[in-house]
Enzyme design. Structure first.
Site, short mmCIF file in Angstrom:
data_model
loop_
_atom_site.label_atom_id
_atom_site.label_comp_id
_atom_site.label_asym_id
_atom_site.label_seq_id
_atom_site.Cartn_x
_atom_site.Cartn_y
_atom_site.Cartn_z
N ASN A 572 0.77 -1.15 -0.02
CA ASN A 572 -0.12 0.14 0.03
C ASN A 572 0.97 1.30 -0.05
O ASN A 572 2.20 1.37 -0.40
CB ASN A 572 -1.02 -0.15 1.20
CG ASN A 572 -0.14 0.15 2.42
OD1 ASN A 572 0.98 -0.88 2.64
ND2 ASN A 572 -0.57 0.80 3.50
N CYS A 574 2.03 2.86 2.18
CA CYS A 574 3.13 2.94 3.25
C CYS A 574 3.79 1.50 3.74
O CYS A 574 4.87 1.39 4.47
CB CYS A 574 2.56 3.22 4.64
SG CYS A 574 1.72 5.12 4.75
N GLU A 576 3.04 -1.43 4.52
CA GLU A 576 2.74 -2.60 5.68
C GLU A 576 1.63 -3.51 5.29
O GLU A 576 1.57 -4.38 5.80
CB GLU A 576 2.56 -1.72 6.98
CG GLU A 576 1.28 -1.10 7.00
CD GLU A 576 0.71 0.37 6.46
OE1 GLU A 576 0.01 0.83 7.00
OE2 GLU A 576 1.85 0.52 5.55
#
Length: 965
Positions: A572, A574, A576
């Site tokens: 995604n 970020c 994670e």
């Protein structure tokens, strides 16, 4: 040395006489740049030891240049009839000295100013209780005498119970900035600003500032809800909070801002559960962030107090519980204690009429125009309500590929990415934060070399995406060839369509099949490169632009609990989240984070409290799925079928400080391992218990869970795929056999349970360090969309106070050392080790700790790496170590070249309320993305004293990170 900024030089330039200077006694005079020139000359003379006469001719050109810098900075944004406070002028003199590299002169200037300030405090102490003869314009437009007694009472309440807070000093600072005819709102702001001035001296002033802001908020909210002017104090708030809460919910429903279902709760019971004194726990950054962007408001008036905010979120998540009130109170206590915090979209929207509560959305873009342009629409709808986006663009054919419908050739994926970039900018989430997206591309795609350059600030703008993040989706086969120094073949996906869904041994076998076909002339578009050369280009672009991030396709898929239901094609925004995507399913993840600092003491982890918090958190996150407002059907279909959640951690560095563990130590690695094992165990157990209560998620059968394979067990799949060549750790301390059996027989409510997000905003709300990050600096200016804020490490201050080392000279030394304690001789070695900053530690320690966490996590973690003066060899070693250690993803690469602490002063540049002073002190408009201590943008640096230039990594506090949390 004479009083700063008082000597006169007749040769110095003089600006327009309309510029006035506000002196400390309240009088004004014409601005005279000659006084600045004189002060600079005397400062140099005092440090260098020359006589004034001998130094005059030698220093004249230098002093003239510095004076002009100060004058230009002060007047550039001053307006038509400005009034400059003398402190602002002196702050700018310090800045000019630091920009010029005259650190010793600047340091002496700082200490000299403090000596004179102390002397003034002694001589003016007798005037502290004398009310200034000024008038204030009220909200009704009436001019009234300043009620100094009320001001003093508010300041006393705000400082009550806080150690090392000097309320009279704050009042003296306030008096210096008052003027006749100021508005009541300006008076409130001035009082907050006066307290904030001292934050660098003691962290407690941040709490005092927050309490002063709270006083303003309380009057604003109570007046709005009741319709009557409100004057109150904390004791009255304790008594009236419950009554206010009932009125607040009803008013919110009337305004069509709160879900009418909230009015059907037992509001009196919930109001009685509110703990008013928890409003006092915020530091200034946390409360200002909530005030600016989270609290409900109507016509610019905030009417939501902090405990009402937390209860509103809790009620929004308890709507479908059997005992709604009991669960709402349970959820409220977890949030208001800062034990756990939901992600930003949940905090924004829970309990409202548009409850879009999910954080992250992942999509796959198919290779046709309908899918491509549908992806733009989906991105806009998902981003509108605060979602962060991860788009898999690998299926889109590459440059030069054949287009059957037109018998032409493709322009590749890059032109489409430019449109995606502009869509993210256009949809800015209602002004609450910037829209944010990340594009992923697999390393074998024919356009990968152009993809690497998307964030460069040179070249054709039509083939650049300056506002969109990018990430490489790297298969193991590529890295094997890098290590063997072999060739690597690039393909267009329309000719090798099945590579997109394959991983591990099956990918490697099929990839070699296509290479052979290309050599036989059976594939039209392909190109061979040296794998090592491509890897070096990837690392070079990562260092130069901060992108594309490096993420690893095979471990994400080999360890995915949902292998039977499809493939993971990207992460995604970020890095994670690792969930399956397809043309008809957009993956959704619902995030929240346990505050590790609240569950650790000097003796270690509070196991019972951590278990309680984790179980409550998983229930809250699971509730998000059923309550959520879905903007596209692909997201609803996926989320209700698989029910993934992402429970993470924050406050990791604070937890290490509490236990006296340096981040670069084997003990820190062990703590990372054990703390994540506990969270993993209790989170999996909680999801399994929910399955017993509510049923397993629809696609449970066939998953790794259904076979009794937990995240710790799936490590072996990576080991086996790499020929037992991975550097993995299998140690554990808990009873995992019992949990395996429970999961296998009882089921799981959620396909995925854990992911560690950046927590850029919610950690600020809780007043702790971000996520799993080391401390960035011990003293610096932190930027977010609410402005710039002085950040100081309270643990370090506590330790220095205990040793009698915390004083003005230490503050100055920390500024000049960029927030580092390493070069400050007075600080003991054990504190230098404990409080080493992010750029002073070897990032291999971060990777080792992350690898230990990764074995317990069914998704991934946002792992930033820090380098100082990095070489290609250093980066190569770090990222190969990350791969060999079994990590699924990495996030930003950060470099000291992109970030510098404001060295002259942190006062006057602190926050949104002081925007005008910030402009004067820096000589440029206040901008949350161009603040001291952070990069102005991914392509330029805003470091004081330097000319904007290409940066070598991304900003530490880039607001886009907030799209996850």
């Amino acid at each position: 040395m004479t009083e700063p900024a008082t000597a006169v030089s007749p040769t110095a330039p003089k600006p327009s006489p309309t510029v006035r200077v506000l002196r400390r006694d309240g009088t004004t005079s014409d601005f005279d740049a000659g006084k600045i020139a004189g002060a600079l000359t005397e400062a140099f003379v005092a440090v260098e030891g020359d006589s004034a006469a001998a130094a005059q001719s030698r220093l004249h050109p230098l002093v003239s240049d510095l004076t002009e810098q100060v004058r230009a900075a002060l007047t550039r944004h001053a307006g038509p009839a400005p009034v400059l406070h003398i402190e602002q002028i002196q702050d700018q003199v310090e800045l000019a000295l630091m920009r010029g590299g005259y650190h010793q002169v600047a340091r002496a200037y700082v200490l000299y100013r403090e000596e004179h300030a102390a002397a003034r405090r002694v001589t003016t102490k007798s005037d502290d209780d004398t009310a200034p003869a000024l008038t204030v314009v009220g909200n009704d437009g009436e001019r009234r005498p300043l009620d100094w007694t009320r001001v003093c009472t508010i300041a006393d309440r705000a400082g009550s119970g806080l150690s090392d807070v000097d309320v009279p000093a704050v009042l003296r600072e306030l008096r210096a900035g008052l003027y006749d005819g100021m508005s009541a709102a300006e008076l409130d702001e001035a009082l907050v600003m006066a307290a904030r001035t001292f934050v660098e001296r003691a962290p407690e002033y941040s709490q005092m500032s927050a309490r002063l802001l709270l006083d303003t908020l309380q009057r604003e909210a109570l007046s709005f809800v009741t319709g009557e002017p409100a004057e109150t104090d904390q004791q009255q708030i304790r008594v009236h909070y419950a009554t206010y809460f009932v009125d607040y919910v009803r008013r919110g429903v009337e305004l069509d801002m709160l879900d009418p279902e909230l009015a059907t709760f037992d509001l009196q019971r919930l109001g009685d559960a509110l703990e008013a004194d928890r409003d006092l726990a915020f530091d200034f950054l946390g409360l200002q962030t909530l005030y600016d962007r989270y609290f409900l408001h109507h016509d610019g008036k905030r009417f939501e107090l902090p405990q009402a905010f937390f209860m509103r979120v809790a009620m929004g998540l308890a709507l479908r519980e059997d005992d709604r009130e009991a669960r709402a109170i349970e959820f409220y206590r977890a949030l208001s204690s800062f034990d756990f915090m939901c992600s930003t979209p949940t905090l924004f929207n829970a309990g409202t009429t548009r409850p879009q509560l999910s954080s992250c959305f992942l999509t796959t873009v198919d290779d046709d125009l309908n899918s491509i342009f549908q992806s733009y629409r989906n991105n806009a709808l998902l981003a509108k309500y605060s979602g962060g986006l991860g788009n898999d663009w690998t299926p889109v054919r590459g440059l030069g590929a054949h287009i059957k419908g037109t018998n032409g050739t493709s322009q590749g994926v890059v032109p489409f990415l430019k449109i995606a970039n502009d869509t993210a900018v256009a949809v800015n989430q209602g002004g609450k934060r910037k829209g944010a997206a990340c594009a992923y591309l697999e390393t074998w795609h024919i356009d990968v070399e152009e993809f690497l350059e998307l964030r460069k600030n040179t070249g054709d703008d039509r083939r650049r995406t300056p506002d969109m993040n990018t990430a490489n989706w790297v298969p193991d086969e590529f890295l094997r060839r890098v290590e063997a120094d072999e060739k690597w073949t690039l393909f267009s996906p329309d000719e090798v369509p099945d590579l997109h869904d394959l991983y591990g041994a099956e990918f490697a076998e099929r990839y070699r099949h296509y290479e052979a076909a290309a050599q036989r002339g059976e594939i039209r578009v392909f190109r061979q490169v040296r794998a090592l050369d491509l890897w070096r280009r990837m690392l070079t672009m990562l260092f130069e632009t901060g992108h594309p991030w490096i993420t690893f396709k095979d471990p994400c898929n080999l360890r995915s609990p949902q292998q039977h239901a499809g493939a993971v094609h990207s992460s995604n925004l970020c890095t994670e989240i690792t969930l399956n995507t397809s043309a008809d399913e957009a993956a959704v993840c619902n995030l929240g984070s346990v505050n590790l600092a609240r569950h650790v003491t000097a003796e270690g982890i509070d196991h019972e409290r951590l278990e309680r918090t984790t179980r409550t958190a998983v229930r809250m996150l699971d509730n998000v799925i059923d309550i959520n407002f879905y903007t596209i059907p692909e997201a609803s279909r996926s989320n209700l079928k698989h029910r993934p959640v992402g429970l993470g951690l924050m406050g990791y560095a604070d937890a290490l400080f509490a236990q006296r563990i340096p981040v670069s130590s084997p003990e820190a690695v062990e703590f990372a391992d054990h703390s994540m094992e506990l969270v993993s165990y209790h989170a999996i157990a909680a999801s399994s218990e929910l399955a017993g209560e509510r049923g397993s998620y629809t696609s449970f059968d066939g998953s790794l869970w259904s076979r009794g394979i937990l995240p710790i067990d799936s490590l072996r799949f990576v080991d086996e795929a790499r020929g037992r060549d991975a550097e993995l750790d299998y140690s554990s301390t808990l009873d995992w056999d019992n949990l395996r059996e429970r999961v296998r027989t009882q089921g799981m409510r959620n396909s995925n349970v854990m992911a560690i997000a950046p927590t850029a905003t919610i950690s600020n709300i809780c007043g702790i360090t971000q996520s799993i990050e080391p401390v960035y600096r011990n003293l610096y200016v932190k930027a977010n969309m609410s402005g710039d804020f002085t950040a100081i490490n309270p643990s370090l201050v506590h330790d220095l106070r205990a040793r009698g080392l915390w004083d003005e000279a230490m503050v100055a030394d920390l500024k000049y050392s960029d927030g580092s304690v390493r070069a400050i001789d007075r600080i003991p070695d054990e504190l230098k080790e404990l409080y080493a900053t992010a750029f002073e530690i070897d990032s291999s320690w971060l990777i080792k700790a992350a690898a230990r966490r990764q074995k317990w996590i069914d998704q991934a973690q946002s792992l930033n790496l820090y380098v100082t003066g990095a070489s290609g060899h250093t980066l190569d070693a770090l990222y190969r170590l990350a791969w060999r250690s079994g990590l699924k993803t990495t996030y930003y690469l950060r470099s000291t070249a992109a970030t510098h602490v404001e060295k002259s002063t942190l006062r006057g540049t602190d926050g949104k309320l002081n925007a005008v002073s910030a402009q004067l002190a820096t000589g440029k408009p206040t901008d949350s993305t161009a603040s001291p201590g952070t990069t102005a943008s991914p392509g330029t640096t805003a470091s004081p004293g330097t000319t904007p230039a290409p940066v070598s990594a991304c900003s530490v506090d880039e607001p886009e990170c907030e799209a996850c949390q």
